[in-house]
Design a protein around this motif. Structure first.
Motif, PDB file in Angstrom:
ATOM      1  N   LYS A 171     -14.323 -21.289 -17.552  1.00 59.41           N
ATOM      2  CA  LYS A 171     -14.106 -20.005 -16.895  1.00 59.41           C
ATOM      3  C   LYS A 171     -14.979 -19.900 -15.648  1.00 59.41           C
ATOM      4  CE  LYS A 171     -11.995 -18.591 -20.780  1.00 59.41           C
ATOM      5  NZ  LYS A 171     -12.514 -19.508 -21.780  1.00 59.41           N
ATOM      6  N   VAL A 172     -14.559 -19.071 -14.724  1.00 57.77           N
ATOM      7  CA  VAL A 172     -15.353 -18.769 -13.537  1.00 57.77           C
ATOM      8  C   VAL A 172     -15.380 -17.256 -13.360  1.00 57.77           C
ATOM      9  CG1 VAL A 172     -14.878 -20.944 -12.350  1.00 57.77           C
ATOM     10  CG2 VAL A 172     -13.349 -19.013 -12.021  1.00 57.77           C
ATOM     11  N   THR A 173     -16.449 -16.770 -12.768  1.00 55.63           N
ATOM     12  CA  THR A 173     -16.565 -15.342 -12.457  1.00 55.63           C
ATOM     13  C   THR A 173     -16.150 -15.122 -11.007  1.00 55.63           C
ATOM     14  OG1 THR A 173     -18.392 -15.090 -14.029  1.00 55.63           O
ATOM     15  CG2 THR A 173     -18.123 -13.371 -12.369  1.00 55.63           C
ATOM     16  N   VAL A 174     -15.251 -14.186 -10.785  1.00 59.52           N
ATOM     17  CA  VAL A 174     -14.745 -13.925  -9.441  1.00 59.52           C
ATOM     18  C   VAL A 174     -14.918 -12.446  -9.097  1.00 59.52           C
ATOM     19  CG1 VAL A 174     -13.076 -15.822  -9.488  1.00 59.52           C
ATOM     20  CG2 VAL A 174     -12.388 -13.573 -10.335  1.00 59.52           C
ATOM     21  N   LEU A 175     -15.048 -12.187  -7.808  1.00 54.95           N
ATOM     22  CA  LEU A 175     -15.086 -10.821  -7.292  1.00 54.95           C
ATOM     23  C   LEU A 175     -13.745 -10.526  -6.630  1.00 54.95           C
ATOM     24  CD1 LEU A 175     -18.647 -10.681  -5.652  1.00 54.95           C
ATOM     25  CD2 LEU A 175     -17.976 -10.145  -7.997  1.00 54.95           C
ATOM     26  N   LEU A 176     -13.080  -9.495  -7.082  1.00 52.58           N
ATOM     27  CA  LEU A 176     -11.734  -9.186  -6.614  1.00 52.58           C
ATOM     28  C   LEU A 176     -11.684  -7.781  -6.015  1.00 52.58           C
ATOM     29  CD1 LEU A 176      -9.759 -10.518  -9.712  1.00 52.58           C
ATOM     30  CD2 LEU A 176     -10.308 -11.749  -7.607  1.00 52.58           C
ATOM     31  N   THR A 177     -10.918  -7.636  -4.956  1.00 53.41           N
ATOM     32  CA  THR A 177     -10.781  -6.347  -4.269  1.00 53.41           C
ATOM     33  C   THR A 177      -9.595  -5.601  -4.852  1.00 53.41           C
ATOM     34  OG1 THR A 177     -11.638  -7.384  -2.261  1.00 53.41           O
ATOM     35  CG2 THR A 177     -10.615  -5.212  -2.035  1.00 53.41           C
ATOM     36  N   LEU A 178      -9.885  -4.644  -5.722  1.00 51.72           N
ATOM     37  CA  LEU A 178      -8.829  -3.863  -6.351  1.00 51.72           C
ATOM     38  C   LEU A 178      -8.361  -2.729  -5.446  1.00 51.72           C
ATOM     39  CD1 LEU A 178      -7.148  -3.512  -8.905  1.00 51.72           C
ATOM     40  CD2 LEU A 178      -8.971  -2.077  -9.826  1.00 51.72           C
ATOM     41  N   ASP A 179      -9.284  -2.170  -4.679  1.00 42.74           N
ATOM     42  CA  ASP A 179      -8.967  -1.029  -3.810  1.00 42.74           C
ATOM     43  C   ASP A 179      -9.463  -1.341  -2.407  1.00 42.74           C
ATOM     44  OD1 ASP A 179      -8.198   1.490  -2.925  1.00 42.74           O
ATOM     45  OD2 ASP A 179     -10.088   2.429  -3.521  1.00 42.74           O
ATOM     46  N   ALA A 180      -8.554  -1.719  -1.506  1.00 39.88           N
ATOM     47  CA  ALA A 180      -8.905  -2.090  -0.136  1.00 39.88           C
ATOM     48  C   ALA A 180      -8.662  -0.919   0.809  1.00 39.88           C
ATOM     49  CB  ALA A 180      -8.103  -3.302   0.310  1.00 39.88           C
ATOM     50  N   LYS A 181      -9.313  -0.970   1.954  1.00 35.73           N
ATOM     51  CA  LYS A 181      -9.214   0.141   2.901  1.00 35.73           C
ATOM     52  C   LYS A 181      -7.814   0.294   3.478  1.00 35.73           C
ATOM     53  CE  LYS A 181     -10.753  -2.589   6.905  1.00 35.73           C
ATOM     54  NZ  LYS A 181     -11.744  -2.688   8.004  1.00 35.73           N
ATOM     55  N   ASP A 182      -7.033  -0.798   3.497  1.00 30.28           N
ATOM     56  CA  ASP A 182      -5.677  -0.732   4.033  1.00 30.28           C
ATOM     57  C   ASP A 182      -4.655  -0.269   3.003  1.00 30.28           C
ATOM     58  OD1 ASP A 182      -6.410  -1.623   6.567  1.00 30.28           O
ATOM     59  OD2 ASP A 182      -6.243  -3.725   6.006  1.00 30.28           O
ATOM     60  N   ASP A 183      -5.048  -0.109   1.752  1.00 34.02           N
ATOM     61  CA  ASP A 183      -4.093   0.241   0.704  1.00 34.02           C
ATOM     62  C   ASP A 183      -3.360   1.565   0.956  1.00 34.02           C
ATOM     63  OD1 ASP A 183      -4.672  -2.105  -0.509  1.00 34.02           O
ATOM     64  OD2 ASP A 183      -5.655  -1.250  -2.269  1.00 34.02           O
ATOM     65  N   PRO A 184      -4.034   2.618   1.417  1.00 37.38           N
ATOM     66  CA  PRO A 184      -3.292   3.857   1.685  1.00 37.38           C
ATOM     67  C   PRO A 184      -2.189   3.684   2.726  1.00 37.38           C
ATOM     68  CG  PRO A 184      -5.649   4.307   1.559  1.00 37.38           C
ATOM     69  CD  PRO A 184      -5.497   2.816   1.561  1.00 37.38           C
ATOM     70  N   THR A 185      -2.445   2.863   3.742  1.00 34.69           N
ATOM     71  CA  THR A 185      -1.422   2.624   4.766  1.00 34.69           C
ATOM     72  C   THR A 185      -0.221   1.900   4.172  1.00 34.69           C
ATOM     73  OG1 THR A 185      -3.121   2.460   6.475  1.00 34.69           O
ATOM     74  CG2 THR A 185      -0.957   1.523   6.984  1.00 34.69           C
ATOM     75  N   ILE A 186      -0.486   0.896   3.342  1.00 40.22           N
ATOM     76  CA  ILE A 186       0.603   0.149   2.710  1.00 40.22           C
ATOM     77  C   ILE A 186       1.402   1.052   1.782  1.00 40.22           C
ATOM     78  CG2 ILE A 186       1.122  -1.777   1.164  1.00 40.22           C
ATOM     79  CD1 ILE A 186      -1.427  -3.120   2.240  1.00 40.22           C
ATOM     80  N   ARG A 187       0.726   1.928   1.058  1.00 37.91           N
ATOM     81  CA  ARG A 187       1.444   2.849   0.164  1.00 37.91           C
ATOM     82  C   ARG A 187       2.310   3.820   0.963  1.00 37.91           C
ATOM     83  NH1 ARG A 187      -0.591   6.203  -5.135  1.00 37.91           N
ATOM     84  NH2 ARG A 187       1.208   7.593  -5.237  1.00 37.91           N
ATOM     85  N   ALA A 188       1.812   4.274   2.100  1.00 36.32           N
ATOM     86  CA  ALA A 188       2.601   5.185   2.934  1.00 36.32           C
ATOM     87  C   ALA A 188       3.863   4.500   3.445  1.00 36.32           C
ATOM     88  CB  ALA A 188       1.755   5.690   4.098  1.00 36.32           C
ATOM     89  N   TRP A 189       3.776   3.219   3.722  1.00 38.99           N
ATOM     90  CA  TRP A 189       4.934   2.465   4.225  1.00 38.99           C
ATOM     91  C   TRP A 189       5.919   2.106   3.118  1.00 38.99           C
ATOM     92  CZ3 TRP A 189       2.504  -1.789   7.848  1.00 38.99           C
ATOM     93  CH2 TRP A 189       2.103  -1.184   9.052  1.00 38.99           C
ATOM     94  N   ASP A 190       5.401   1.545   2.043  1.00 38.19           N
ATOM     95  CA  ASP A 190       6.256   0.896   1.052  1.00 38.19           C
ATOM     96  C   ASP A 190       6.194   1.521  -0.333  1.00 38.19           C
ATOM     97  OD1 ASP A 190       7.254  -1.313   2.743  1.00 38.19           O
ATOM     98  OD2 ASP A 190       5.144  -1.888   2.795  1.00 38.19           O
ATOM     99  N   GLY A 191       5.465   2.617  -0.489  1.00 32.02           N
ATOM    100  CA  GLY A 191       5.412   3.278  -1.777  1.00 32.02           C
ATOM    101  C   GLY A 191       4.528   2.565  -2.781  1.00 32.02           C
ATOM    102  N   VAL A 192       4.585   3.052  -4.016  1.00 25.42           N
ATOM    103  CA  VAL A 192       3.737   2.504  -5.074  1.00 25.42           C
ATOM    104  C   VAL A 192       4.095   1.049  -5.376  1.00 25.42           C
ATOM    105  CG1 VAL A 192       3.096   2.726  -7.502  1.00 25.42           C
ATOM    106  CG2 VAL A 192       3.347   4.770  -6.095  1.00 25.42           C
TER     107      VAL A 192
END
Length: 280
Positions: free
Chosen positions: A87-108
């Motif tokens: 196994k390896v430990t990873v850091l993942l970006t679950l909530d990015a700053k661009d996410d609201p823009t993508i949701r506004a364009w393409d929905g959930v």
């Protein structure tokens, strides 16, 4: 043998439980000391009592919107039992700053597909691979069938998602970054590419600019490792960008875009000091 819903759920939970630090510690104790699971569980309990871990001490290195996850290492074959995998430990970006823009364009749905692609690629960049169950149950709180549909939709757009079950079918250059630059060289505009790949325009512009810096330095004679060091990107990504450049540099329709890209890059991209011979 008839598989029941309860059996499937139990086996799925066992696979998820295998990707915990407790399980990793016990496996190493059992393998190293040749002891029984009962003994390893007792040792783990004592360690927790002697060396208590406070929640406020965990994740201090995480940025906002990131999570830390223990997942299967990328070199482990897809058919291997997860409890036996390194196994390896990873850091993942679950909530990015661009996410609201993508949701506004393409929905959930579009936002979820964007997150699937980002999370899977971040994991692979850190030598790990997410499974469909990791994405569904540990990260995005949805069903596995939803993940399957979303990944199929991304594939129809020409984008491969590097998950554990697909690792043997995905080449090192098939990433969303390379696909974004490829579409740009083919004549697509940044806003079109962003919609196709469920990304923000700023992300697409960043990929294209990074590609331009790689091209600039490659033309100056620098090798892959040197370029990776200068622009603070992985050698794998630099190598994929160089391969893409070689693919398009001789094509007449791409010359305009390549000249446009090089026009964005100034001499300040060159590393300081005398030029060295290229290293690949």
């Amino acid at each position: 043998m008839i598989r029941t819903t309860a059996l499937d759920a139990r086996q799925r939970q066992e696979r998820l439980d295998a990707k915990t630090l407790d399980n990793l510690f016990r496996r190493r104790i059992e393998d190293g000391a040749k002891c029984s699971p009962f003994v390893s569980a007792a040792i783990l309990q004592i360690v927790k009592e002697v060396f208590p871990l406070h929640p406020e001490d965990l994740g201090k290195e995480l940025d906002l919107g990131q999570v830390k996850l223990l997942i299967a290492a990328a070199h482990e074959p897809a058919g291997k039992a997860i409890e036996e995998c390194q196994k390896v430990t990873v850091l993942l970006t679950l909530d990015a700053k661009d996410d609201p823009t993508i949701r506004a364009w393409d929905g959930v749905t579009g936002l979820r597909r964007s997150r699937i692609l980002r999370l899977a690629c971040e994991a692979r960049d850190q030598d790990g691979l997410l499974s469909y169950e990791d994405l569904a149950y540990r990260l995005l709180n949805c069903g596995v069938r939803t993940i399957v549909r979303d990944i199929a939709a991304l594939r129809r757009r020409g984008v491969e998602v590097p998950t554990r079950g697909q690792q043997q079918d995905i080449g090192p250059g098939q990433t969303h970054r390379v696909q974004a630059v490829r579409l740009f060289l083919q004549g697509k505009e940044a806003n079109e590419i962003a919609r196709v790949l469920y990304h923000s325009i700023s992300s697409i512009e960043n990929y294209v600019t990074t590609f331009a810096r790689v091209v600039f330095l490659a033309d100056k004679g620098y090798g892959t490792d040197e370029i990776a060091f200068v622009i603070h990107r992985s050698p794998a990504l630099v190598g994929a960008y160089r391969q893409l450049y070689e693919e398009f540099r001789g094509q007449a329709f791409a010359q305009v875009r390549l000249r446009e890209l090089l026009g964005r890059i100034g001499e300040n991209t060159r590393p300081s000091g005398p030029k060295k011979g290229g290293r690949s």
